[in-house]
Design a protein around this motif. Structure first.
Motif, PDB file in Angstrom:
ATOM      1  N   VAL A  57     -11.144  -6.462   6.930  1.00  0.00           N
ATOM      2  CA  VAL A  57     -12.083  -5.589   6.110  1.00  0.00           C
ATOM      3  C   VAL A  57     -11.777  -4.574   5.506  1.00  0.00           C
ATOM      4  N   LYS A  58     -10.318  -4.310   5.507  1.00  0.00           N
ATOM      5  CA  LYS A  58      -9.400  -3.612   5.040  1.00  0.00           C
ATOM      6  C   LYS A  58      -9.746  -1.935   5.494  1.00  0.00           C
ATOM      7  N   LEU A  59      -9.887  -1.962   6.883  1.00  0.00           N
ATOM      8  CA  LEU A  59      -9.945  -0.736   7.594  1.00  0.00           C
ATOM      9  C   LEU A  59      -8.516  -0.403   7.973  1.00  0.00           C
ATOM     10  N   VAL A  60      -7.567  -0.931   7.793  1.00  0.00           N
ATOM     11  CA  VAL A  60      -6.149  -0.936   8.264  1.00  0.00           C
ATOM     12  C   VAL A  60      -5.196  -1.250   7.209  1.00  0.00           C
ATOM     13  N   ASN A  61      -4.310  -0.454   7.010  1.00  0.00           N
ATOM     14  CA  ASN A  61      -3.472  -0.833   5.885  1.00  0.00           C
ATOM     15  C   ASN A  61      -1.948  -1.406   6.831  1.00  0.00           C
ATOM     16  N   VAL A  62      -1.191  -2.193   6.448  1.00  0.00           N
ATOM     17  CA  VAL A  62       0.110  -2.436   7.094  1.00  0.00           C
ATOM     18  C   VAL A  62       1.287  -2.487   6.096  1.00  0.00           C
ATOM     19  N   ARG A  63       2.362  -1.949   6.863  1.00  0.00           N
ATOM     20  CA  ARG A  63       3.597  -1.748   6.121  1.00  0.00           C
ATOM     21  C   ARG A  63       4.774  -2.496   6.946  1.00  0.00           C
ATOM     22  N   GLN A  64       5.662  -3.218   6.067  1.00  0.00           N
ATOM     23  CA  GLN A  64       6.487  -3.868   6.819  1.00  0.00           C
ATOM     24  C   GLN A  64       7.844  -2.961   6.878  1.00  0.00           C
ATOM     25  N   ASP A  65       8.527  -2.715   7.741  1.00  0.00           N
ATOM     26  CA  ASP A  65       9.560  -1.979   7.905  1.00  0.00           C
ATOM     27  C   ASP A  65      10.620  -2.773   8.668  1.00  0.00           C
ATOM     28  N   GLY A  66      11.448  -3.717   8.243  1.00  0.00           N
ATOM     29  CA  GLY A  66      12.547  -4.653   8.941  1.00  0.00           C
ATOM     30  C   GLY A  66      11.915  -5.521   9.625  1.00  0.00           C
ATOM     31  N   LYS A  67      11.808  -5.382  11.090  1.00  0.00           N
ATOM     32  CA  LYS A  67      11.078  -6.373  11.864  1.00  0.00           C
ATOM     33  C   LYS A  67       9.722  -5.906  12.301  1.00  0.00           C
ATOM     34  N   HIS A  68       9.387  -4.528  12.083  1.00  0.00           N
ATOM     35  CA  HIS A  68       8.159  -3.846  12.504  1.00  0.00           C
ATOM     36  C   HIS A  68       7.251  -3.787  11.511  1.00  0.00           C
ATOM     37  N   ARG A  69       5.937  -4.104  11.986  1.00  0.00           N
ATOM     38  CA  ARG A  69       4.928  -3.770  11.186  1.00  0.00           C
ATOM     39  C   ARG A  69       4.241  -2.246  11.413  1.00  0.00           C
ATOM     40  N   TRP A  70       3.954  -1.491  10.661  1.00  0.00           N
ATOM     41  CA  TRP A  70       3.246  -0.228  10.830  1.00  0.00           C
ATOM     42  C   TRP A  70       1.768  -0.324  10.242  1.00  0.00           C
ATOM     43  N   TYR A  71       0.901   0.004  11.113  1.00  0.00           N
ATOM     44  CA  TYR A  71      -0.396   0.112  10.672  1.00  0.00           C
ATOM     45  C   TYR A  71      -0.850   1.608  10.516  1.00  0.00           C
ATOM     46  N   SER A  72      -1.830   1.749   9.370  1.00  0.00           N
ATOM     47  CA  SER A  72      -2.442   2.829   9.173  1.00  0.00           C
ATOM     48  C   SER A  72      -3.825   2.868   8.864  1.00  0.00           C
ATOM     49  N   LEU A  73      -4.749   4.037   9.247  1.00  0.00           N
ATOM     50  CA  LEU A  73      -5.921   3.837   8.897  1.00  0.00           C
ATOM     51  C   LEU A  73      -6.317   3.844   7.367  1.00  0.00           C
ATOM     52  N   ASN A  74      -7.249   2.936   6.806  1.00  0.00           N
ATOM     53  CA  ASN A  74      -7.792   3.253   5.506  1.00  0.00           C
ATOM     54  C   ASN A  74      -9.161   3.726   5.650  1.00  0.00           C
ATOM     55  N   ALA A  75      -9.155   5.070   6.025  1.00  0.00           N
ATOM     56  CA  ALA A  75     -10.527   5.848   6.246  1.00  0.00           C
ATOM     57  C   ALA A  75     -11.629   5.625   5.117  1.00  0.00           C
ATOM     58  N   ASN A  76     -10.961   5.285   3.881  1.00  0.00           N
ATOM     59  CA  ASN A  76     -12.360   5.125   2.811  1.00  0.00           C
ATOM     60  C   ASN A  76     -13.246   3.874   2.984  1.00  0.00           C
ATOM     61  N   GLN A  77     -12.615   3.041   3.761  1.00  0.00           N
ATOM     62  CA  GLN A  77     -13.436   1.926   4.099  1.00  0.00           C
ATOM     63  C   GLN A  77     -14.574   2.266   5.201  1.00  0.00           C
ATOM     64  N   LEU A  78     -14.413   3.422   5.981  1.00  0.00           N
ATOM     65  CA  LEU A  78     -15.528   3.863   6.931  1.00  0.00           C
ATOM     66  C   LEU A  78     -16.780   4.544   6.055  1.00  0.00           C
ATOM     67  N   LYS A  79     -16.458   4.881   4.950  1.00  0.00           N
ATOM     68  CA  LYS A  79     -17.523   5.692   4.246  1.00  0.00           C
ATOM     69  C   LYS A  79     -18.752   4.946   4.235  1.00  0.00           C
ATOM     70  N   PRO A  80     -19.029   3.807   4.010  1.00  0.00           N
ATOM     71  CA  PRO A  80     -20.220   3.205   4.047  1.00  0.00           C
ATOM     72  C   PRO A  80     -20.987   3.298   5.554  1.00  0.00           C
ATOM     73  N   VAL A  81     -19.959   3.424   6.607  1.00  0.00           N
ATOM     74  CA  VAL A  81     -20.701   3.636   7.733  1.00  0.00           C
ATOM     75  C   VAL A  81     -21.253   5.051   7.920  1.00  0.00           C
ATOM     76  N   TYR A  82     -20.539   6.030   7.420  1.00  0.00           N
ATOM     77  CA  TYR A  82     -20.796   7.275   7.335  1.00  0.00           C
ATOM     78  C   TYR A  82     -22.126   7.531   6.530  1.00  0.00           C
ATOM     79  N   GLU A  83     -22.018   6.954   5.397  1.00  0.00           N
ATOM     80  CA  GLU A  83     -23.312   7.220   4.595  1.00  0.00           C
ATOM     81  C   GLU A  83     -24.555   6.611   5.466  1.00  0.00           C
ATOM     82  N   TRP A  84     -24.314   5.554   5.925  1.00  0.00           N
ATOM     83  CA  TRP A  84     -25.510   5.034   6.778  1.00  0.00           C
ATOM     84  C   TRP A  84     -26.064   5.813   7.845  1.00  0.00           C
TER      85      TRP A  84
END
Length: 119
Positions: A57-84
């Protein structure tokens, strides 16, 4: 009535408490699956399952760095929740106004001569 799949939108995805916990942890910092598993006291496969839903649902982004995956928040996808939720803000303001009026009335009552303070 069948339940909606958790991957249809942000509302369904955040209905699960563990996914909200993950979002909370990602709000301040990019983290790996193992970081999240340790922070939340949950097994890594369960965290991975929740991250998959959040990614779909695109709430998190993932970045590959070698063997590790790093996750970060995509807060823009929470905007519909906030507006509701924001549509209900007037009820909270109304309640706060009522609490303030009661507190002010009680304080004024206690300032009247002959009134004793009650616990």
């Amino acid at each position: 009535m069948p339940r909606s799949p958790t991957t249809t939108d942000a509302f369904n995805a955040i209905a699960e408490k563990r996914r909200r916990d993950i979002i909370h942890q990602l709000a301040g910092k990019e983290r790996s699956v193992n970081d999240l598993a340790e922070l939340l006291g949950v097994a890594q496969p369960q965290i991975s399952k929740h991250l998959r839903v959040l990614r779909e649902v695109k709430l998190v982004n993932v970045r590959q760095d070698g063997k590790h995956r790093w996750y970060s928040l995509n807060a823009n996808q929470l905007k519909p929740v906030y507006e509701w939720v924001q549509t209900f803000e007037r009820f909270w303001d109304h309640q706060l106004s009522n609490i303030k009026a009661v507190a002010e009335a009680k304080a004024a009552e206690q300032k009247q001569p002959g009134k004793q303070k009650e616990g």
